[in-house]
Design a protein around this motif. Structure first.
Motif, PDB file in Angstrom:
ATOM      1  N   LEU A  46      20.736  -3.160  11.029  1.00  0.00           N
ATOM      2  CA  LEU A  46      20.024  -2.660   9.966  1.00  0.00           C
ATOM      3  C   LEU A  46      20.811  -2.496   8.609  1.00  0.00           C
ATOM      4  O   LEU A  46      22.182  -2.289   8.746  1.00  0.00           O
ATOM      5  N   ILE A  47      20.272  -3.233   7.577  1.00  0.00           N
ATOM      6  CA  ILE A  47      21.126  -3.300   6.294  1.00  0.00           C
ATOM      7  C   ILE A  47      20.844  -2.167   5.480  1.00  0.00           C
ATOM      8  O   ILE A  47      21.768  -1.714   4.734  1.00  0.00           O
ATOM      9  N   ALA A  48      19.536  -1.505   5.401  1.00  0.00           N
ATOM     10  CA  ALA A  48      19.253  -0.690   4.653  1.00  0.00           C
ATOM     11  C   ALA A  48      17.792   0.030   4.996  1.00  0.00           C
ATOM     12  O   ALA A  48      16.962  -0.668   5.815  1.00  0.00           O
ATOM     13  N   ASN A  49      17.851   1.260   4.852  1.00  0.00           N
ATOM     14  CA  ASN A  49      16.683   2.183   5.037  1.00  0.00           C
ATOM     15  C   ASN A  49      15.844   2.375   3.673  1.00  0.00           C
ATOM     16  O   ASN A  49      16.604   3.219   3.146  1.00  0.00           O
ATOM     17  N   VAL A  50      14.744   1.876   3.632  1.00  0.00           N
ATOM     18  CA  VAL A  50      14.209   2.100   1.982  1.00  0.00           C
ATOM     19  C   VAL A  50      12.954   3.081   2.223  1.00  0.00           C
ATOM     20  O   VAL A  50      12.097   2.491   2.892  1.00  0.00           O
ATOM     21  N   LEU A  51      12.911   4.005   1.236  1.00  0.00           N
ATOM     22  CA  LEU A  51      11.558   4.965   1.536  1.00  0.00           C
ATOM     23  C   LEU A  51      10.825   4.387   0.444  1.00  0.00           C
ATOM     24  O   LEU A  51      11.084   4.067  -0.623  1.00  0.00           O
ATOM     25  N   VAL A  52       9.490   4.207   1.006  1.00  0.00           N
ATOM     26  CA  VAL A  52       8.448   3.654   0.041  1.00  0.00           C
ATOM     27  C   VAL A  52       7.328   4.601  -0.141  1.00  0.00           C
ATOM     28  O   VAL A  52       7.040   5.477   0.758  1.00  0.00           O
ATOM     29  N   GLY A  53       6.448   4.254  -1.009  1.00  0.00           N
ATOM     30  CA  GLY A  53       5.217   5.338  -1.296  1.00  0.00           C
ATOM     31  C   GLY A  53       5.460   6.385  -1.916  1.00  0.00           C
ATOM     32  O   GLY A  53       6.823   6.577  -2.071  1.00  0.00           O
ATOM     33  N   ASP A  54       4.435   7.050  -2.553  1.00  0.00           N
ATOM     34  CA  ASP A  54       4.685   8.447  -3.231  1.00  0.00           C
ATOM     35  C   ASP A  54       3.841   9.534  -2.735  1.00  0.00           C
ATOM     36  O   ASP A  54       3.606  10.439  -3.137  1.00  0.00           O
ATOM     37  N   ASN A  55       2.985   8.946  -1.446  1.00  0.00           N
ATOM     38  CA  ASN A  55       2.130  10.143  -0.936  1.00  0.00           C
ATOM     39  C   ASN A  55       2.750  10.234   0.534  1.00  0.00           C
ATOM     40  O   ASN A  55       3.150   9.276   1.267  1.00  0.00           O
ATOM     41  N   PRO A  56       2.883  11.633   0.822  1.00  0.00           N
ATOM     42  CA  PRO A  56       3.696  11.909   2.030  1.00  0.00           C
ATOM     43  C   PRO A  56       2.957  11.554   3.437  1.00  0.00           C
ATOM     44  O   PRO A  56       3.369  11.432   4.579  1.00  0.00           O
ATOM     45  N   LEU A  57       1.496  11.529   3.202  1.00  0.00           N
ATOM     46  CA  LEU A  57       0.753  11.062   4.256  1.00  0.00           C
ATOM     47  C   LEU A  57       0.314   9.590   4.439  1.00  0.00           C
ATOM     48  O   LEU A  57      -0.368   9.125   5.309  1.00  0.00           O
ATOM     49  N   ALA A  58       0.874   8.745   3.451  1.00  0.00           N
ATOM     50  CA  ALA A  58       0.580   7.529   3.440  1.00  0.00           C
ATOM     51  C   ALA A  58       1.902   6.664   4.131  1.00  0.00           C
ATOM     52  O   ALA A  58       2.760   7.384   4.050  1.00  0.00           O
ATOM     53  N   THR A  59       1.604   5.796   4.760  1.00  0.00           N
ATOM     54  CA  THR A  59       2.343   4.909   5.620  1.00  0.00           C
ATOM     55  C   THR A  59       2.562   3.624   5.033  1.00  0.00           C
ATOM     56  O   THR A  59       1.343   2.907   4.707  1.00  0.00           O
ATOM     57  N   PRO A  60       3.677   2.758   5.078  1.00  0.00           N
ATOM     58  CA  PRO A  60       3.709   1.268   4.909  1.00  0.00           C
ATOM     59  C   PRO A  60       2.868   0.614   5.995  1.00  0.00           C
ATOM     60  O   PRO A  60       2.927   0.784   6.933  1.00  0.00           O
ATOM     61  N   LEU A  61       1.994  -0.142   5.487  1.00  0.00           N
ATOM     62  CA  LEU A  61       1.035  -1.052   6.239  1.00  0.00           C
ATOM     63  C   LEU A  61       1.547  -2.286   6.519  1.00  0.00           C
ATOM     64  O   LEU A  61       1.541  -2.969   7.492  1.00  0.00           O
ATOM     65  N   ASN A  62       1.593  -3.240   5.355  1.00  0.00           N
ATOM     66  CA  ASN A  62       2.071  -4.603   5.491  1.00  0.00           C
ATOM     67  C   ASN A  62       3.031  -4.842   4.363  1.00  0.00           C
ATOM     68  O   ASN A  62       3.415  -4.200   3.409  1.00  0.00           O
ATOM     69  N   ILE A  63       3.505  -5.865   4.668  1.00  0.00           N
ATOM     70  CA  ILE A  63       4.791  -6.520   3.754  1.00  0.00           C
ATOM     71  C   ILE A  63       4.262  -7.856   3.366  1.00  0.00           C
ATOM     72  O   ILE A  63       4.119  -8.482   4.411  1.00  0.00           O
ATOM     73  N   SER A  64       4.629  -8.091   2.270  1.00  0.00           N
ATOM     74  CA  SER A  64       4.494  -9.598   1.813  1.00  0.00           C
ATOM     75  C   SER A  64       5.995  -9.919   0.829  1.00  0.00           C
ATOM     76  O   SER A  64       5.986  -9.164   0.153  1.00  0.00           O
ATOM     77  N   ILE A  65       6.161 -11.144   1.250  1.00  0.00           N
ATOM     78  CA  ILE A  65       7.456 -11.563   0.299  1.00  0.00           C
ATOM     79  C   ILE A  65       7.093 -12.392  -0.678  1.00  0.00           C
ATOM     80  O   ILE A  65       6.058 -13.577  -0.461  1.00  0.00           O
ATOM     81  N   SER A  66       7.277 -12.193  -1.865  1.00  0.00           N
ATOM     82  CA  SER A  66       6.659 -13.122  -3.101  1.00  0.00           C
ATOM     83  C   SER A  66       7.366 -14.565  -2.545  1.00  0.00           C
ATOM     84  O   SER A  66       8.361 -14.868  -2.012  1.00  0.00           O
ATOM     85  N   PRO A  67       6.687 -15.720  -3.337  1.00  0.00           N
ATOM     86  CA  PRO A  67       7.119 -17.052  -3.059  1.00  0.00           C
ATOM     87  C   PRO A  67       8.312 -17.461  -3.290  1.00  0.00           C
ATOM     88  O   PRO A  67       9.172 -18.233  -2.765  1.00  0.00           O
ATOM     89  N   ASP A  68       8.859 -16.862  -4.592  1.00  0.00           N
ATOM     90  CA  ASP A  68      10.289 -17.033  -5.088  1.00  0.00           C
ATOM     91  C   ASP A  68      11.251 -16.371  -4.335  1.00  0.00           C
ATOM     92  O   ASP A  68      12.497 -16.311  -4.282  1.00  0.00           O
ATOM     93  N   GLU A  69      10.885 -15.596  -3.215  1.00  0.00           N
ATOM     94  CA  GLU A  69      11.577 -14.525  -2.341  1.00  0.00           C
ATOM     95  C   GLU A  69      12.469 -13.442  -3.211  1.00  0.00           C
ATOM     96  O   GLU A  69      13.408 -13.096  -2.542  1.00  0.00           O
ATOM     97  N   LYS A  70      12.217 -13.239  -4.219  1.00  0.00           N
ATOM     98  CA  LYS A  70      12.840 -12.108  -4.814  1.00  0.00           C
ATOM     99  C   LYS A  70      12.635 -10.763  -4.759  1.00  0.00           C
ATOM    100  O   LYS A  70      13.411  -9.726  -4.940  1.00  0.00           O
ATOM    101  N   PHE A  71      11.331 -10.686  -4.434  1.00  0.00           N
ATOM    102  CA  PHE A  71      10.635  -9.303  -4.151  1.00  0.00           C
ATOM    103  C   PHE A  71       9.677  -9.369  -2.794  1.00  0.00           C
ATOM    104  O   PHE A  71       9.105 -10.290  -2.217  1.00  0.00           O
ATOM    105  N   ALA A  72       9.871  -7.916  -2.027  1.00  0.00           N
ATOM    106  CA  ALA A  72       9.163  -7.667  -0.974  1.00  0.00           C
ATOM    107  C   ALA A  72       8.037  -6.738  -1.529  1.00  0.00           C
ATOM    108  O   ALA A  72       8.526  -5.690  -2.255  1.00  0.00           O
ATOM    109  N   TYR A  73       6.856  -6.986  -1.393  1.00  0.00           N
ATOM    110  CA  TYR A  73       5.757  -5.998  -1.563  1.00  0.00           C
ATOM    111  C   TYR A  73       5.006  -5.259  -0.451  1.00  0.00           C
ATOM    112  O   TYR A  73       4.796  -5.703   0.472  1.00  0.00           O
ATOM    113  N   ILE A  74       5.302  -4.031  -0.463  1.00  0.00           N
ATOM    114  CA  ILE A  74       4.819  -3.176   0.656  1.00  0.00           C
ATOM    115  C   ILE A  74       3.479  -2.153   0.173  1.00  0.00           C
ATOM    116  O   ILE A  74       3.458  -1.545  -0.608  1.00  0.00           O
ATOM    117  N   THR A  75       2.323  -2.434   1.284  1.00  0.00           N
ATOM    118  CA  THR A  75       1.165  -1.836   0.635  1.00  0.00           C
ATOM    119  C   THR A  75       1.281  -0.260   1.533  1.00  0.00           C
ATOM    120  O   THR A  75       1.609  -0.233   2.457  1.00  0.00           O
TER     121      THR A  75
END
Length: 99
Positions: free
Chosen positions: A8-37
């Motif tokens: 494990l490199i990092a554990n990252v907390l995402v979202g702002d709703n305690p009942l929401a969960t991460p569903l999918n992850i997409s990496i931008s084509p330039d590989e600079k950012f990961a987008y989590i729904t």
């Protein structure tokens, strides 16, 4: 996760709703950012997409979108993201959010 050592490199907390969960992850084509729904439930839908810097592993933005974003597609130059919103029982999922 480091793909060579499977550690494990990092554990990252995402979202702002305690009942929401991460569903999918997409990496931008330039590989600079990961987008989590961040997906939720009918009573508390997820309404954000978290953006993680892939070098620092830090959330750099939490973007507000419509109810329950599910998948993301990018233009080849990474300039535009299309976010599919599935909605909930009160708000049908018939939108694509463009950022």
């Amino acid at each position: 996760m480091h793909t060579k050592t499977h550690s494990l490199i990092a554990n990252v907390l995402v979202g702002d709703n305690p009942l929401a969960t991460p569903l999918n992850i997409s990496i931008s084509p330039d590989e600079k950012f990961a987008y989590i729904t961040n997906f939720g439930f009918s009573s508390q839908p997820g309404k954000t997409v978290s953006v993680i810097d892939t070098k620092t592993h830090v959330v750099i933005a939490t973007v507000s979108v419509e109810d329950n974003p599910s998948t993301i597609a990018f233009t080849p130059d990474s300039k535009i993201a299309y976010i599919l919103n599935t909605g909930n029982s009160n708000f049908p999922g018939n939108t694509v959010f463009v950022k």
